[in-house]
Design an enzyme around this catalytic site. Structure first.
Site, PDB file in Angstrom:
ATOM      1  N   ARG A   1     -10.912 -10.959   0.964  1.00 19.79           N
ATOM      2  CA  ARG A   1     -11.820 -11.942   0.357  1.00 19.79           C
ATOM      3  C   ARG A   1     -11.269 -13.354   0.462  1.00 19.79           C
ATOM      4  O   ARG A   1     -12.024 -14.318   0.478  1.00 19.79           O
ATOM      5  CB  ARG A   1     -12.132 -11.535  -1.085  1.00 19.79           C
ATOM      6  CG  ARG A   1     -10.967 -11.554  -2.003  1.00 19.79           C
ATOM      7  CD  ARG A   1     -11.220 -10.741  -3.256  1.00 19.79           C
ATOM      8  NE  ARG A   1     -11.153  -9.301  -2.986  1.00 19.79           N
ATOM      9  CZ  ARG A   1     -11.363  -8.352  -3.906  1.00 19.79           C
ATOM     10  NH1 ARG A   1     -11.689  -8.701  -5.142  1.00 19.79           N
ATOM     11  NH2 ARG A   1     -11.279  -7.085  -3.611  1.00 19.79           N
TER      12      ARG A   1
ATOM     13  N   LYS B   1       0.835  -1.208   0.000  1.00 19.73           N
ATOM     14  CA  LYS B   1       0.000   0.000   0.000  1.00 19.73           C
ATOM     15  C   LYS B   1       0.868   1.256   0.000  1.00 19.73           C
ATOM     16  O   LYS B   1       1.993   1.226   0.475  1.00 19.73           O
ATOM     17  CB  LYS B   1      -0.846   0.039   1.272  1.00 19.73           C
ATOM     18  CG  LYS B   1      -2.058  -0.836   1.241  1.00 19.73           C
ATOM     19  CD  LYS B   1      -2.892  -0.599   2.484  1.00 19.73           C
ATOM     20  CE  LYS B   1      -4.006  -1.626   2.594  1.00 19.73           C
ATOM     21  NZ  LYS B   1      -4.958  -1.596   1.482  1.00 19.73           N
TER      22      LYS B   1
HETATM   23  N1  BES Z   1      -8.488  -3.362   3.491  1.00 19.96           N
HETATM   24  C1  BES Z   1      -8.416  -2.968   2.125  1.00 19.96           C
HETATM   25  C2  BES Z   1      -9.584  -2.082   1.718  1.00 19.96           C
HETATM   26  C3  BES Z   1      -9.596  -0.701   2.254  1.00 19.96           C
HETATM   27  C4  BES Z   1      -9.103   0.349   1.509  1.00 19.96           C
HETATM   28  C5  BES Z   1     -10.164  -0.429   3.476  1.00 19.96           C
HETATM   29  C6  BES Z   1      -9.144   1.631   1.999  1.00 19.96           C
HETATM   30  C7  BES Z   1     -10.213   0.841   3.954  1.00 19.96           C
HETATM   31  C8  BES Z   1      -9.713   1.885   3.222  1.00 19.96           C
HETATM   32  C9  BES Z   1      -8.432  -4.210   1.235  1.00 19.96           C
HETATM   33  O1  BES Z   1      -7.777  -5.309   1.737  1.00 19.96           O
HETATM   34  C10 BES Z   1      -7.790  -3.810  -0.047  1.00 19.96           C
HETATM   35  O2  BES Z   1      -6.646  -3.442  -0.012  1.00 19.96           O
HETATM   36  N2  BES Z   1      -8.520  -3.878  -1.139  1.00 19.96           N
HETATM   37  C11 BES Z   1      -8.027  -3.536  -2.426  1.00 19.96           C
HETATM   38  C12 BES Z   1      -8.563  -4.536  -3.418  1.00 19.96           C
HETATM   39  C13 BES Z   1      -7.988  -4.435  -4.794  1.00 19.96           C
HETATM   40  C14 BES Z   1      -6.508  -4.750  -4.771  1.00 19.96           C
HETATM   41  C15 BES Z   1      -8.710  -5.401  -5.694  1.00 19.96           C
HETATM   42  C16 BES Z   1      -8.488  -2.125  -2.810  1.00 19.96           C
HETATM   43  O3  BES Z   1      -9.647  -1.799  -2.578  1.00 19.96           O
HETATM   44  O4  BES Z   1      -7.679  -1.369  -3.310  1.00 19.96           O
HETATM   45 ZN    ZN Z   2      -5.699  -5.311   1.382  1.00 19.38          ZN
END
Ligand code: BES
Ligand code: ZN
Ligand code: ZN
Length: 485
Positions: A325, A251
């Protein structure tokens, strides 16, 4: 503490006024130059007998959110003046919105002064608040409503506290321990599956994400089975990632909720089950919390990997940041196959896409079951939270088809919230299934509503409680100012 007394004995008090001349008439003329009764307008003056806080009701205090905001504002203003004991005359609110509004008043009063914990810890102030202005005939039900709501809000506060805790103060093992401690004096029984047990039972999703960290993954199962007359069991599955770095698909810095608050779904499930048990609701619920971290280690997942999930389905890893997921898929399959639940709700901070789409006050819902959604809608409208159902069509399902495995963990650049939900559906064994994405609502940098403070919101607790609690309050969320489709 919130108490109910018919006659006003305290010295400090809160009085609500409508924006109408008829109501404001009893105030001195000079005061009416500044205080007009506009919604949430406040004016505090100190008399010899004590402080009087005037609070504006606007035109009508009728919907749950507004009432919660008013109550929260009252206690915040008192807090600003270091007043921790006061009475609130609620008669105008209960006259407009019915006795059920005692729920919202209680919730607002309890959440208004909430602040994140400070390190090192400072004690939280205790408030002594007396509700006045109720009819004799209303007092008994008001007392019951306060009692019920206190447990629900304790659940909300627990969820907030967990989400607000820094990742290094809440490892997977700590989270499980905190939950079990919180539920200690309730009729909820907890079972904890450790790393070895997860490996043995073939939880390829939870194991492969969790082994990215030196703090091993766990599956916590919370059973509250209190309705022997029914065979229905609702599974509440909550994402419990205590630290989500994204893994090798690292991230960007600065995404606080994305990283440390990624267990808000699990915290919401815990808060709701706690309140159901405290209030001895007649219902059967099992909470399932996959708890882990998502980090980088020599053995952790990289894009292109293929894993085998608990269900036997193989999953192509396209993005290691779509870890939620993976752990939810295993857990949902486990709930369906091992525990024989009859419907499955999962709640998670799952996608950034839901934040882009719905912002910080509305959570996304994905389901193919009209009946389950109707039931959930009645629950969230009784709670005063906002959700919006997203469409699901066969073309969305196609987006997560993989060439090299049964399914892949990411779809296209668009429809991210829908495809995340549909991924989980593939593991629900055809049972009624409902997916809730609280990535936007679980955390607010700056509060949207008066009863929030910067940080965790405790999203989901009240709606999950009302979903599983049969006699829920009437739907009062519709307001004249806006309309839900
Ligand atoms: N925990 C994150 C989602 C998230 C993002 C929660 C911002 C709170 C604030 C999740 O695990 C994630 O990183 N999702 C990705 C999925 C993508 C790579 C398909 C996302 O939403 O960017
Ligand atoms: Zn994530
Ligand atoms: Zn995550």
């Amino acid at each position: 503490m919130i108490r109910i007394k018919n006659n006003n004995t305290g010295n400090n008090r809160v009085a609500f006024y409508y924006e109408e001349d008829a109501d404001l008439g009893e105030l001195p003329k000079a005061l009416r130059q500044t205080f007009t009764g506009e919604f949430l307008q406040s004016f505090l003056f100190i008399r010899e007998e004590g402080a009087v806080l005037l609070l504006g009701l606007g035109r009508k205090a009728e919907d749950r959110i507004r009432i919660k905001e008013l109550a929260a504002k009252a206690v915040k203003e008192m807090k600003n003046h270091k007043i921790t004991g006061f009475s609130v005359n609620v008669s105008k609110i209960t006259a407009a919105a019915g006795i059920d509004s005692i729920r919202d008043i209680t919730e607002g009063l309890m959440l208004g002064p909430y602040e994140q914990k400070h390190f090192p810890e400072k004690a939280r102030e205790e408030y002594d608040i007396v509700l006045t202005g109720l009819k004799d005939s209303e007092i008994k039900s008001a007392e019951q409503l306060v009692k019920e709501t206190v447990s629900i809000v304790e659940g909300v506060i627990f969820a907030r506290d967990m989400v607000n805790l820094p990742g290094n103060k809440l490892r997977p093992g700590d989270f499980a321990a905190e939950i079990m401690k919180f539920l200690k004096d309730t009729e909820v029984s907890a079972e904890l599956l450790d790393f070895e047990a997860l490996k043995k039972s073939g939880m390829g999703g939870l194991v492969s994400v969790g082994e990215s960290s030196a703090f091993p993954p766990l599956l916590l199962i919370l059973r509250y089975l209190n309705d022997p007359d029914s065979r229905e069991i609702t599974a509440l599955v909550g994402k419990g990632v205590t630290c989500d770095t994204g893994g090798y698909c690292l991230k960007a810095a600065g995404s606080m909720l994305g990283i440390k608050g990624d267990m808000a779904g699990g915290a919401a499930v815990t808060g709701a089950i706690y309140a159901l048990a405290k209030n001895r609701r007649k219902t059967n619920v099992i909470g399932f919390l996959p708890i882990c971290e998502n980090r980088i280690s020599p053995g952790s997942l990289v894009p292109g990997d293929v894993i085998t999930s608990y269900s036997g389905k193989t999953i192509e890893i396209v993005n290691t940041d779509a870890e939620g997921r993976l752990i939810l898929a295993d857990t949902v399959a486990y709930a369906v196959h091992k525990e024989k639940v009859t419907r499955v709700l999962d709640i998670a901070t799952l996608t950034g896409a839901v934040v882009n789409m719905l912002g910080f006050s509305v959570a996304g819902a994905v389901t193919d079951s009209q009946e389950f959604f109707e039931d959930f809608r009645a629950a969230y409208r009784a709670s005063g939270e906002r959700y919006w159902r997203l469409p699901v069509f066969p073309e969305h399902e196609k987006m997560i088809q993989s060439k090299i495995a049964d399914i892949k963990n990411m779809g296209e650049k668009y429809c991210g919230t829908i495809t995340a939900g549909l991924f989980i559906k593939a593991f629900a064994g055809g049972l009624p299934w409902l997916h809730i994405d609280i990535a936007g609502t679980a955390w607010v940098d700056s509060p949207v509503f008066e009863y929030q403070s910067g940080g965790a919101t405790g999203a989901g607790v009240t709606s999950l409680y009302h979903l599983c609690s049969k006699d829920r309050p009437e739907d009062q969320i519709q307001s004249k100012d806006w309309k839900e489709n």
